[in-house]
Design an enzyme around this catalytic site. Structure first.
Site, PDB file in Angstrom:
ATOM      1  N   ASP A 173      38.694  50.646 146.519  1.00 49.40           N
ATOM      2  CA  ASP A 173      39.866  50.966 145.700  1.00 49.40           C
ATOM      3  C   ASP A 173      40.293  49.678 144.993  1.00 49.40           C
ATOM      4  O   ASP A 173      40.936  48.813 145.589  1.00 49.40           O
ATOM      5  CB  ASP A 173      40.977  51.511 146.594  1.00 49.40           C
ATOM      6  CG  ASP A 173      42.282  51.736 145.840  1.00 49.40           C
ATOM      7  OD1 ASP A 173      42.266  51.653 144.594  1.00 49.40           O
ATOM      8  OD2 ASP A 173      43.307  51.979 146.511  1.00 49.40           O
TER       9      ASP A 173
ATOM     10  N   ASN B  72      42.290  49.604 142.348  1.00 47.78           N
ATOM     11  CA  ASN B  72      43.596  49.804 141.723  1.00 47.78           C
ATOM     12  C   ASN B  72      43.565  49.517 140.234  1.00 47.78           C
ATOM     13  O   ASN B  72      44.533  48.992 139.653  1.00 47.78           O
ATOM     14  CB  ASN B  72      44.664  48.940 142.406  1.00 47.78           C
ATOM     15  CG  ASN B  72      45.405  49.693 143.514  1.00 47.78           C
ATOM     16  OD1 ASN B  72      45.911  50.785 143.291  1.00 47.78           O
ATOM     17  ND2 ASN B  72      45.426  49.124 144.702  1.00 47.78           N
TER      18      ASN B  72
ATOM     19  N   ASP C 186      45.752  60.251 150.162  1.00 50.49           N
ATOM     20  CA  ASP C 186      46.045  60.557 148.765  1.00 50.49           C
ATOM     21  C   ASP C 186      44.895  60.134 147.852  1.00 50.49           C
ATOM     22  O   ASP C 186      45.022  60.183 146.633  1.00 50.49           O
ATOM     23  CB  ASP C 186      47.346  59.885 148.325  1.00 50.49           C
ATOM     24  CG  ASP C 186      47.347  58.390 148.596  1.00 50.49           C
ATOM     25  OD1 ASP C 186      46.462  57.920 149.333  1.00 50.49           O
ATOM     26  OD2 ASP C 186      48.239  57.693 148.094  1.00 50.49           O
ATOM     27  N   HIS C 187      43.765  59.726 148.454  1.00 49.03           N
ATOM     28  CA  HIS C 187      42.552  59.386 147.713  1.00 49.03           C
ATOM     29  C   HIS C 187      41.431  60.348 148.105  1.00 49.03           C
ATOM     30  O   HIS C 187      41.487  60.985 149.160  1.00 49.03           O
ATOM     31  CB  HIS C 187      42.098  57.954 148.015  1.00 49.03           C
ATOM     32  CG  HIS C 187      42.995  56.902 147.452  1.00 49.03           C
ATOM     33  ND1 HIS C 187      42.633  56.073 146.412  1.00 49.03           N
ATOM     34  CD2 HIS C 187      44.257  56.535 147.789  1.00 49.03           C
ATOM     35  CE1 HIS C 187      43.620  55.235 146.139  1.00 49.03           C
ATOM     36  NE2 HIS C 187      44.621  55.500 146.969  1.00 49.03           N
TER      37      HIS C 187
ATOM     38  N   HIS D 119      62.254  75.708 133.409  1.00 50.21           N
ATOM     39  CA  HIS D 119      61.976  76.898 134.207  1.00 50.21           C
ATOM     40  C   HIS D 119      63.236  77.585 134.701  1.00 50.21           C
ATOM     41  O   HIS D 119      63.147  78.640 135.338  1.00 50.21           O
ATOM     42  CB  HIS D 119      61.114  76.507 135.416  1.00 50.21           C
ATOM     43  CG  HIS D 119      59.921  75.684 135.073  1.00 50.21           C
ATOM     44  ND1 HIS D 119      59.893  74.311 135.239  1.00 50.21           N
ATOM     45  CD2 HIS D 119      58.719  76.019 134.547  1.00 50.21           C
ATOM     46  CE1 HIS D 119      58.722  73.842 134.861  1.00 50.21           C
ATOM     47  NE2 HIS D 119      57.986  74.855 134.418  1.00 50.21           N
TER      48      HIS D 119
ATOM     49  N   CYS E 107      62.935  68.186 138.094  1.00 48.27           N
ATOM     50  CA  CYS E 107      62.309  69.493 138.242  1.00 48.27           C
ATOM     51  C   CYS E 107      61.542  69.547 139.557  1.00 48.27           C
ATOM     52  O   CYS E 107      60.882  68.584 139.951  1.00 48.27           O
ATOM     53  CB  CYS E 107      61.370  69.757 137.071  1.00 48.27           C
ATOM     54  SG  CYS E 107      60.463  71.325 137.176  1.00 48.27           S
TER      55      CYS E 107
END
Length: 632
Positions: free
Chosen positions: A187, A189, A317-318, A582, A605
């Site tokens: 990673d 970045n 999250d990868h 929405h 939202c």
């Protein structure tokens, strides 16, 4: 051969998710597995996190004490091998290095060649966050890298990130000049181009880190191939990382910052053909393992994200990226390097000195020795201990007979008679040296009474009790010796539960002594058993009533608190705005970034983040939560 790189976002969490480290590693079916962001400190490298059958591992942990950096970052390389010794497998490295400057303790504390232009302090600062592990596999050198992250407004981290990659580049250039092949995985970045980012703006490519990254590639005159882009030059929405708190995975709204780079010639003997390079000759495939994504169809509603951190998705999250290699020959016989986790002191243990072993044995012998302080020994193992045993028993006997009392029983007219009662006990101590401290004496009947007073034991037992004594405890196994004005002794060291049979001693059963002419009256408790049970029952019922009353009050308080919380929730719902896209209730957030708005509340939202062209995604609504100003 298969190589995988994966930002695990906490190795401990991924091991827990898969059940064990072995299951996590086997799920990739790869020969070399590189993890980033392990979030492990050196003292946390336990065997269940670093050791797995059939794998050799190499770790680098953060060494800095800076605020927010302890227990942060960290990388690990796992190599699947059949044997760690005398092996010809390419997966097993011939050498390994923690960091990339050569200044870490495990590397020999010597600045690596090519980095002489940098000061030692600069290199130590760059290499202290546990961001690189290097393994030499003979045909290639593998850099497992976790690149620093730097916000656009954080000038300190931006400078750190620039220096980090600048030093790395110098190390790569030196190795390439020596004719070595280099793989860089991890990673970094950095998303190199607009195609690698979901919301790339017009100035996206002008970022200094992206400019540096592209300058390293072959297309810009550099030495490295971006292996994924070489195999999939036009693929869009090929992302490897997504924001963890916006539900962006639902609409694949992320970036590609996990890379596999390679540089150097192919392994073939002929190098005159222009088409020969490592990627075209040896890389069979390179892709993203989307099966490891946290969000999958059915995990969340089709369009609505339930408010960020309140929705937990299992996994990192990868997503991992892998590369398959072909035509990679074996290398000469070698064994695992000394940096391997199997050699860590916390895993292997620390070798003991001969003096420490002998000291432990001496302490063990002393612990087994028989020591007396007015009581019979619990254990004895030598002739000398047996003699001490008899001497202590005689001394204790004389002390108790001189006082005329032996736990509520009078001695006979001479000490010889008392000693005669102990003859069997002393002989047993001398023969077996294993007489317990609760040895008993037979006094003309089948009754067994302890030969020594238990006042000291009772005091110790009382001190060990942490809470308040109950009424029942005062009648359970109570022992005491009391003297009245007529020199009479009442023995109450009898168990209440056995009072019907054991407390009905007659006066004739108590021996006489030349010190006293009257007989010993014995209190009879046989008629009080039912009364005691009645007292205990009334006490228990009273305790139960108190518990019920306390439980009722706690329940009432909980009900009041629940009603108040519901009232607050209803009030909050009426004050929550509706998003314009929405017409749905928004979710509240709090600014966590340092600055003038730090800690301030706002509404956005509630839908998952996605491309603006998708009407089902987040509409981008934003509103500050205004609070009433305090009146001065």
């Amino acid at each position: 051969m298969k190589i995988v790189t994966y930002n695990v976002n906490g190795l401990r969490q991924r091991v827990s998710q898969f059940g064990s480290l072995r299951k996590l590693l086997d799920s990739f079916d790869a020969d070399i597995i590189c993890f980033q962001e392990t979030k492990l400190r050196r003292q946390e490298l336990k065997s269940d996190l670093v050791m797995a059958d059939g794998y050799e591992s190499f770790f680098s942990c953060t060494r800095t004490s800076d605020k927010g950096r302890t227990g942060y970052s960290g990388v690990a390389t796992f190599c699947r091998v059949k044997s760690a010794f005398s092996s010809t497998e390419v997966a097993l490295p011939v050498a390994a290095e923690e960091g990339f400057t050569g200044l870490l303790e495990t590397s020999g504390s010597k600045i690596m060649e090519g980095l002489e232009d940098f000061s030692k302090d600069e290199l130590l600062k760059i290499d202290s966050e546990g961001r690189c592990v290097i393994t030499d596999h003979g045909h290639f050198i593998l850099f497992n890298v976790y690149g620093p992250r730097a916000d656009s407004e954080d000038t300190v981290r931006i400078q750190f990130k620039l220096q980090f990659f600048h030093v790395l580049q110098k190390r790569w250039e030196f190795l390439l000049c020596q004719g070595r092949r280099i793989f860089v995985v991890g990673d970094l970045n950095i998303a190199p181009a607009a195609i690698d980012r979901c919301d790339a703006g017009p100035d996206f490519a002008k970022n200094e880190f992206r400019i540096w990254f592209r300058s390293m590639l072959v297309e810009s005159g550099g030495s490295f191939f971006d292996v994924f882009r070489s195999k999939h030059p036009e693929r869009r929405e090929a992302y490897t990382c997504w924001p963890s708190n916006t539900g962006a995975e639902q609409f694949n709204y992320g970036t590609r910052i996990d890379h596999i780079l390679c540089a150097g010639p192919c392994l073939h003997q002929k190098h005159d053909l222009q088409s020969h390079n490592f990627v075209t000759c040896h890389v069979n495939e390179c892709d993203i393992l989307i099966d490891y994504k946290r969000w999958k169809p059915g995990n969340a509603p089709s369009y609505r994200w339930k408010g960020g951190m309140s929705t937990r998705l299992e996994g990192s999250d990868h997503a991992p990226v892998y590369m398959g290699l072909g035509e990679v020959p074996e290398i000469p016989q070698h064994s695992t390097p000394s940096l391997a986790s199997r050699y860590l002191p916390i895993i292997r243990g620390v070798q003991q000195t001969l003096a420490s072993v002998l000291m432990k044995r001496e302490l063990a012998k002393q612990g087994k020795s028989c020591k007396f302080s007015g009581s019979l020994p619990a254990e004895s193992n030598s002739t000398g201990d047996t003699e001490d045993c008899s001497e202590n028993v005689d001394r204790s006997l004389n002390n108790y007979c001189d006082s005329g009392i032996l736990q509520g029983v009078y001695c006979s007219s001479s000490n010889q008679e008392c000693e005669g009662e102990f003859t069997k006990t002393i002989e047993n101590c001398r023969d077996s040296a294993n007489v317990a401290s609760h040895s008993t004496i037979t006094q003309g009947s089948s009754k067994h009474i302890s030969p020594f007073p238990v006042d000291r034991a009772r005091k110790k037992a009382k001190k060990s009790q942490l809470g308040q004594l109950s009424l029942k405890s005062f009648f359970h196994k109570r022992s005491n010796v009391s003297h009245d004005d007529n020199n009479s002794i009442t023995d109450t060291s009898l168990n209440v539960n056995n009072s019907v049979t054991d407390t009905s001693l007659s006066q004739e059963e108590v021996p006489e002594s030349h010190h006293h002419s009257k007989k010993i009256p014995v209190t009879d408790y046989s008629c009080s058993v039912h009364e005691l049970h009645g007292v205990n029952s009334s006490v228990c019922s009273h305790d139960q009533d108190e518990k019920k009353g306390k439980h009722f009050l706690d329940k009432e308080r909980n009900n009041v608190a629940l009603l108040e919380w519901r009232r607050i929730q209803q009030l909050m719902e009426t004050s929550i705005p509706l998003c314009k896209g929405h017409k749905e209730p928004c979710v509240a957030r709090v600014v966590k970034k340092p600055g003038p708005t730090f800690g301030r509340r706002f509404f956005v939202c509630a839908r998952a983040e996605g491309p603006a062209s998708n009407p089902e995604a987040n509409c981008g609504y934003f509103k500050w939560a205004f609070s009433k100003s305090k009146q001065k």
